[in-house]
Design a protein around this motif. Structure first.
Motif, PDB file in Angstrom:
ATOM      1  N   VAL A   1      -9.341 -13.696   4.189  1.00 47.77           N
ATOM      2  CA  VAL A   1      -8.358 -13.786   3.108  1.00 47.77           C
ATOM      3  C   VAL A   1      -8.753 -14.920   2.162  1.00 47.77           C
ATOM      4  N   ASN A   2      -9.140 -16.056   2.720  1.00 49.33           N
ATOM      5  CA  ASN A   2      -9.564 -17.177   1.891  1.00 49.33           C
ATOM      6  C   ASN A   2     -10.769 -16.792   1.032  1.00 49.33           C
ATOM      7  N   GLY A   3     -11.740 -16.114   1.632  1.00 50.51           N
ATOM      8  CA  GLY A   3     -12.920 -15.675   0.889  1.00 50.51           C
ATOM      9  C   GLY A   3     -12.566 -14.704  -0.215  1.00 50.51           C
ATOM     10  N   GLN A   4     -11.596 -13.829   0.046  1.00 52.69           N
ATOM     11  CA  GLN A   4     -11.172 -12.855  -0.966  1.00 52.69           C
ATOM     12  C   GLN A   4     -10.497 -13.559  -2.132  1.00 52.69           C
ATOM     13  N   ILE A   5      -9.632 -14.522  -1.837  1.00 47.79           N
ATOM     14  CA  ILE A   5      -8.956 -15.265  -2.902  1.00 47.79           C
ATOM     15  C   ILE A   5      -9.983 -16.025  -3.737  1.00 47.79           C
ATOM     16  N   GLU A   6     -10.948 -16.662  -3.075  1.00 46.76           N
ATOM     17  CA  GLU A   6     -11.993 -17.383  -3.805  1.00 46.76           C
ATOM     18  C   GLU A   6     -12.816 -16.424  -4.668  1.00 46.76           C
TER      19      GLU A   6
ATOM     20  N   ARG B   1       1.016 -20.960  -2.060  1.00 52.18           N
ATOM     21  CA  ARG B   1       2.130 -20.177  -1.539  1.00 52.18           C
ATOM     22  C   ARG B   1       2.088 -18.796  -2.164  1.00 52.18           C
ATOM     23  N   LEU B   2       2.110 -17.782  -1.328  1.00 47.02           N
ATOM     24  CA  LEU B   2       2.098 -16.386  -1.774  1.00 47.02           C
ATOM     25  C   LEU B   2       3.261 -15.659  -1.132  1.00 47.02           C
ATOM     26  N   SER B   3       3.751 -14.660  -1.818  1.00 50.94           N
ATOM     27  CA  SER B   3       4.766 -13.816  -1.194  1.00 50.94           C
ATOM     28  C   SER B   3       4.109 -13.057  -0.041  1.00 50.94           C
ATOM     29  N   SER B   4       4.902 -12.646   0.907  1.00 51.48           N
ATOM     30  CA  SER B   4       4.382 -11.875   2.044  1.00 51.48           C
ATOM     31  C   SER B   4       3.709 -10.597   1.571  1.00 51.48           C
ATOM     32  N   ARG B   5       4.309  -9.961   0.591  1.00 58.12           N
ATOM     33  CA  ARG B   5       3.761  -8.702   0.079  1.00 58.12           C
ATOM     34  C   ARG B   5       2.387  -8.908  -0.567  1.00 58.12           C
ATOM     35  N   LEU B   6       2.272  -9.950  -1.395  1.00 56.80           N
ATOM     36  CA  LEU B   6       0.992 -10.242  -2.038  1.00 56.80           C
ATOM     37  C   LEU B   6      -0.051 -10.613  -0.988  1.00 56.80           C
ATOM     38  N   TYR B   7       0.329 -11.439  -0.022  1.00 58.46           N
ATOM     39  CA  TYR B   7      -0.604 -11.820   1.033  1.00 58.46           C
ATOM     40  C   TYR B   7      -1.101 -10.584   1.777  1.00 58.46           C
ATOM     41  N   ASP B   8      -0.199  -9.682   2.118  1.00 61.06           N
ATOM     42  CA  ASP B   8      -0.583  -8.463   2.837  1.00 61.06           C
ATOM     43  C   ASP B   8      -1.550  -7.615   2.014  1.00 61.06           C
ATOM     44  N   GLU B   9      -1.308  -7.518   0.714  1.00 59.82           N
ATOM     45  CA  GLU B   9      -2.202  -6.752  -0.158  1.00 59.82           C
ATOM     46  C   GLU B   9      -3.588  -7.395  -0.215  1.00 59.82           C
ATOM     47  N   ILE B  10      -3.626  -8.712  -0.351  1.00 58.95           N
ATOM     48  CA  ILE B  10      -4.915  -9.412  -0.393  1.00 58.95           C
ATOM     49  C   ILE B  10      -5.623  -9.299   0.952  1.00 58.95           C
ATOM     50  N   ALA B  11      -4.875  -9.405   2.047  1.00 55.47           N
ATOM     51  CA  ALA B  11      -5.468  -9.301   3.384  1.00 55.47           C
ATOM     52  C   ALA B  11      -6.089  -7.918   3.599  1.00 55.47           C
TER      53      ALA B  11
ATOM     54  N   TRP C   1      -7.163  -5.872   1.239  1.00 54.08           N
ATOM     55  CA  TRP C   1      -8.305  -5.802   0.339  1.00 54.08           C
ATOM     56  C   TRP C   1      -9.485  -6.571   0.941  1.00 54.08           C
ATOM     57  N   ALA C   2      -9.194  -7.753   1.485  1.00 54.71           N
ATOM     58  CA  ALA C   2     -10.236  -8.566   2.113  1.00 54.71           C
ATOM     59  C   ALA C   2     -10.879  -7.810   3.268  1.00 54.71           C
ATOM     60  N   GLU C   3     -10.074  -7.152   4.068  1.00 57.31           N
ATOM     61  CA  GLU C   3     -10.604  -6.376   5.188  1.00 57.31           C
ATOM     62  C   GLU C   3     -11.511  -5.255   4.689  1.00 57.31           C
ATOM     63  N   ASP C   4     -11.097  -4.585   3.623  1.00 56.62           N
ATOM     64  CA  ASP C   4     -11.926  -3.520   3.035  1.00 56.62           C
ATOM     65  C   ASP C   4     -13.272  -4.061   2.555  1.00 56.62           C
TER      66      ASP C   4
END
Length: 66
Positions: A32-37, A12-22, A24-27
């Motif tokens: 998103v899963n690959g970025q978290i891993e 579970r992630l906050s919407s804000r954290l998820y958006d930041e990771i998403a 970053w993952a796009e960059d």
């Protein structure tokens, strides 16, 4: 098909954290899963490198902008 060696973990992630990771993952051209891993793997690698589980200065709160 999923790698049988990988474990599924509900997260579970906050919407804000998820958006930041998403973003970053796009960059980085990752999912998103690959970025978290990737981020978790880097954290574990760094911990193994310097052997620290906790920050050097326990009295200083971490500087997070999330």
């Amino acid at each position: 098909m999923a790698d049988p060696q990988k474990k599924q973990v509900p997260l579970r992630l906050s919407s804000r954290l998820y958006d930041e990771i998403a973003a970053w993952a796009e960059d980085d051209f990752r999912s998103v899963n690959g970025q978290i891993e990737y981020l978790l793997s880097e954290c574990v690698r760094q911990r193994k490198k310097n052997g620290r589980y906790v920050p050097e200065h326990l009295d200083e709160p971490p500087k997070l902008d999330i």
